[in-house]
Design an enzyme around this catalytic site. Structure first.
Site, PDB file in Angstrom:
ATOM      1  N   ARG A  27      58.696  39.434  13.721  1.00 39.96           N
ATOM      2  CA  ARG A  27      57.440  39.371  12.982  1.00 39.96           C
ATOM      3  C   ARG A  27      57.779  39.056  11.529  1.00 39.96           C
ATOM      4  O   ARG A  27      57.651  39.877  10.632  1.00 39.96           O
ATOM      5  CB  ARG A  27      56.672  40.696  13.070  1.00 39.96           C
ATOM      6  CG  ARG A  27      56.200  41.068  14.446  1.00 39.96           C
ATOM      7  CD  ARG A  27      54.925  40.380  14.911  1.00 39.96           C
ATOM      8  NE  ARG A  27      55.075  39.052  15.448  1.00 39.96           N
ATOM      9  CZ  ARG A  27      54.115  38.411  16.119  1.00 39.96           C
ATOM     10  NH1 ARG A  27      52.965  38.981  16.364  1.00 39.96           N
ATOM     11  NH2 ARG A  27      54.295  37.175  16.537  1.00 39.96           N
ATOM     12  N   PHE A  43      56.452  30.783  17.307  1.00 41.00           N
ATOM     13  CA  PHE A  43      57.354  31.871  17.692  1.00 41.00           C
ATOM     14  C   PHE A  43      57.451  32.063  19.198  1.00 41.00           C
ATOM     15  O   PHE A  43      58.455  32.525  19.702  1.00 41.00           O
ATOM     16  CB  PHE A  43      56.891  33.185  17.043  1.00 41.00           C
ATOM     17  CG  PHE A  43      55.433  33.451  17.287  1.00 41.00           C
ATOM     18  CD1 PHE A  43      54.489  32.952  16.418  1.00 41.00           C
ATOM     19  CD2 PHE A  43      55.016  34.155  18.396  1.00 41.00           C
ATOM     20  CE1 PHE A  43      53.130  33.164  16.649  1.00 41.00           C
ATOM     21  CE2 PHE A  43      53.674  34.382  18.632  1.00 41.00           C
ATOM     22  CZ  PHE A  43      52.722  33.875  17.762  1.00 41.00           C
ATOM     23  N   PHE A  63      46.488  37.670  11.369  1.00 39.13           N
ATOM     24  CA  PHE A  63      47.156  37.821  12.658  1.00 39.13           C
ATOM     25  C   PHE A  63      47.266  36.418  13.251  1.00 39.13           C
ATOM     26  O   PHE A  63      46.388  35.586  13.049  1.00 39.13           O
ATOM     27  CB  PHE A  63      46.430  38.784  13.611  1.00 39.13           C
ATOM     28  CG  PHE A  63      47.253  38.988  14.861  1.00 39.13           C
ATOM     29  CD1 PHE A  63      48.437  39.693  14.801  1.00 39.13           C
ATOM     30  CD2 PHE A  63      46.889  38.398  16.055  1.00 39.13           C
ATOM     31  CE1 PHE A  63      49.253  39.812  15.917  1.00 39.13           C
ATOM     32  CE2 PHE A  63      47.698  38.524  17.181  1.00 39.13           C
ATOM     33  CZ  PHE A  63      48.884  39.232  17.119  1.00 39.13           C
TER      34      PHE A  63
HETATM   35  C1  P61 Z   1      50.753  41.675  20.296  1.00 36.47           C
HETATM   36  F1  P61 Z   1      53.375  37.622  19.369  1.00 36.47           F
HETATM   37  N1  P61 Z   1      48.505  40.995  20.040  1.00 36.47           N
HETATM   38  O1  P61 Z   1      50.601  42.376  19.277  1.00 36.47           O
HETATM   39  P1  P61 Z   1      45.283  38.635  23.085  1.00 36.47           P
HETATM   40  N2  P61 Z   1      44.192  40.785  17.546  1.00 36.47           N
HETATM   41  C2  P61 Z   1      45.245  41.602  17.415  1.00 36.47           C
HETATM   42  C3  P61 Z   1      46.307  41.502  18.291  1.00 36.47           C
HETATM   43  O2  P61 Z   1      47.335  42.314  18.154  1.00 36.47           O
HETATM   44  C4  P61 Z   1      46.265  40.533  19.346  1.00 36.47           C
HETATM   45  C5  P61 Z   1      45.128  39.690  19.427  1.00 36.47           C
HETATM   46  C6  P61 Z   1      44.120  39.852  18.536  1.00 36.47           C
HETATM   47  C7  P61 Z   1      49.642  40.845  20.733  1.00 36.47           C
HETATM   48  C8  P61 Z   1      49.866  39.783  21.779  1.00 36.47           C
HETATM   49  C9  P61 Z   1      50.399  38.611  21.051  1.00 36.47           C
HETATM   50  O3  P61 Z   1      51.657  36.344  17.894  1.00 36.47           O
HETATM   51  C10 P61 Z   1      51.243  36.937  19.050  1.00 36.47           C
HETATM   52  O4  P61 Z   1      44.676  39.529  24.106  1.00 36.47           O
HETATM   53  C11 P61 Z   1      45.256  42.604  16.317  1.00 36.47           C
HETATM   54  O5  P61 Z   1      46.763  38.677  23.069  1.00 36.47           O
HETATM   55  O6  P61 Z   1      44.758  37.238  23.205  1.00 36.47           O
HETATM   56  C12 P61 Z   1      47.347  40.371  20.232  1.00 36.47           C
HETATM   57  O7  P61 Z   1      44.768  39.224  21.704  1.00 36.47           O
HETATM   58  C13 P61 Z   1      45.032  38.632  20.485  1.00 36.47           C
HETATM   59  C14 P61 Z   1      51.713  38.561  20.712  1.00 36.47           C
HETATM   60  C15 P61 Z   1      49.523  37.746  20.433  1.00 36.47           C
HETATM   61  C16 P61 Z   1      52.128  37.704  19.725  1.00 36.47           C
HETATM   62  C17 P61 Z   1      49.968  36.868  19.452  1.00 36.47           C
HETATM   63  O8  P61 Z   1      51.789  41.695  20.967  1.00 36.47           O
END
Ligand code: P61
Length: 470
Positions: free
Chosen positions: A395, A462, A137
């Site tokens: 993605r 991104f 991730f």
């Molecule tokens: C999301 F474009 N996810 O899916 P934070 N672990 C996992 C996540 O899905 C995650 C985090 C840790 C987002 C937000 C986001 O490339 C990107 O609370 C399985 O966002 O700090 C976050 O947690 C991180 C979008 C993050 C993105 C990074 O939309």
């Protein structure tokens, strides 16, 4: 099958319909700007949906992160915020909720998931150590690399194949993990980084059998197993529905059984836990907790608030309890499935099986005329916005970034555009509008051209990259 020509959603699938276990008490108006306005907004945003103003978005499926609707109880809990600098009562409520539902002993709050990823990476990785995980991730891998770790993908091969129908495509391939341990030696493995569900694979779950097998293997070698619990509640739903022996078990029990296999977890509470901000790190090892408690004050805040207001911790504590209710999880995941089944029925290429939090459009099959260097998933996100103001997320190659050693693009097999469904926010009518918009983009696919990357920031490109039409 009913004899009436117009059928409800449930009747179409030969079953009784489900409905959300809540009613709407407060609404937020939506607005769709016209096509010329959308053309202008997208060009100003460099064809990057992250750079759009949300006022210019009609249905926002960028993310399910921090976009949930809170319940009346959570809002009421906000009013009981104890904004003491130290020892806030809301921290103790949060600690109790995490101990009860996730089962870990020691809790460190953080402002969101990546705050927790930063802390665990700094404390548990020595420079040059390997960190095997079930697919990367973005933020997780970056923090592991910034701490000097080398991420190794040990997910099952099926996860990289959008058409494989395997029910648990989030599983770790034990053969790959064992080979890595043999090749590099257990002492050179920092820990195993296990996420349930697996975001970049399409929200795919990990089975209980798999986590138990991984536990047995890592225990044999004295390697720690840490869990990214961000969407573990949704993962528990898939175990309940698909794995032998779990159909009559509540989500809450399955969640505990799964977490009990691991040494600790980090969490972006902005997803499963139904809050707009918040995260945590929780572990069972007292020595490690001591180190984390020392570090959290440097980067986030005192160990009893970790960068959060008391009211945020209260909303999270209540959100955790609401998030493990079976009827809630069912309606959440089934709403995602509803959208996915419509698109599948219309032969639109999506990642199968349908995952927990989003529909992932397969941009390679959507635009076979585009090479990966023409950014098909980014292009599709742009086209969906132009069609009727729906915001989705790339993605694919842009999200995957570059290899820190060679500087080359990572070239993921999966080139996907994510339609992420916020929790308790949109209705079935919104899903219908989204499905029709995807169909319109699909019907226009032959006339669609790709994009050119014109600006690229160093980290997590991104978020702020800019594109042009060549
Ligand atoms: C999301 F474009 N996810 O899916 P934070 N672990 C996992 C996540 O899905 C995650 C985090 C840790 C987002 C937000 C986001 O490339 C990107 O609370 C399985 O966002 O700090 C976050 O947690 C991180 C979008 C993050 C993105 C990074 O939309």
């Amino acid at each position: 099958m009913s004899e009436h020509p117009l059928q409800t959603m449930g009747q179409q699938s030969g079953r009784r319909s489900w409905a959300e276990p809540w009613k709407i008490k407060m609404v937020e108006p939506l607005r769709m700007i016209d096509r010329a306005g959308r053309e202008r907004a997208l060009a100003e945003a460099g064809f990057n949906t992250f750079l759009l103003k949300s006022d210019d978005v009609y249905i926002d499926l960028l993310t399910d992160s921090g976009t949930s609707a809170m319940s009346d109880r959570q809002w009421a809990g906000m009013m009981t915020g104890d904004e003491a600098y130290a020892g806030s009562r809301n921290y103790y409520n949060l600690e109790a909720a995490i101990r009860k539902h996730y089962g870990y002993r020691y809790v460190v709050p953080t402002h969101q998931g990546r705050g927790a990823e930063h802390l665990i990476s700094q404390v548990a990785i020595r420079r040059g150590q390997y960190v095997p995980g079930n697919m990367y991730f973005t933020t997780t891998r970056l923090h592991q690399e910034l701490a000097g770790g080398i991420f190794v993908d040990v997910i099952v091969d099926e996860a990289h194949d959008p058409q494989s129908q395997a029910p648990f495509k989030g599983n770790i391939d034990l053969g790959k993990l064992e080979a890595l341990i043999e090749r590099e030696g257990a002492a050179n493995i920092a820990y195993v980084s296990l996420a349930g569900t697996v975001n970049m694979a399409g929200g795919q779950p990990v089975s209980m059998a798999n986590v138990k097998a991984v536990r047995a293997l890592t225990a044999q070698h004295g390697i720690r197993l840490y869990l990214d619990a961000t969407r573990m509640v949704e993962n528990a739903f898939f175990i309940q529905q698909q794995e032998d022996g779990y159909l009559d078990q509540p989500i809450a029990a399955i969640l505990r059984e799964f977490c009990d296999q691991t040494d600790g977890a980090w969490m972006s509470a902005k997803k499963d836990s139904l809050v707009n901000i918040g995260g945590w790190l929780a572990i069972n090892d007292a020595g490690l907790f001591e180190e984390l408690r020392n570090l959290v004050v440097v980067y986030e805040g005192l160990h009893t608030y970790g960068g959060l207001a008391g009211r945020d911790m209260e909303a999270m504590a209540i959100g955790i309890a609401e998030s493990v209710q079976d009827d809630h999880v069912r309606s959440r995941v089934e709403q995602v499935r509803y959208l996915g089944e419509l698109l599948s029925e219309w032969q639109i290429p999506i990642v199968r099986p349908i995952g927990g939090h989003a529909i992932f459009l397969d941009a390679r099959r959507f635009y076979p005329q585009l090479s990966q260097d023409q950014f098909p998933a980014q292009t599709l996100a742009a086209e969906l916005y132009l069609d009727c103001g729906i915001r989705s997320m790339e993605r694919g190659i842009v999200s995957a970034g570059r290899d820190p050693k060679t500087g080359d693009h990572h070239r993921p097999k999966l080139e996907l555009t994510r339609l992420t469904i916020p929790r308790r926010v949109y209705t079935q009518a919104h899903m219908d509008v989204v499905a029709e918009s995807v169909l319109a983009a699909y019907q226009n696919r032959d006339r669609t051209r790709g994009l050119k990357l014109v600006y690229e920031p160093k980290y997590l490109r991104f978020f702020q990259a800019r594109f042009e039409r060549p």
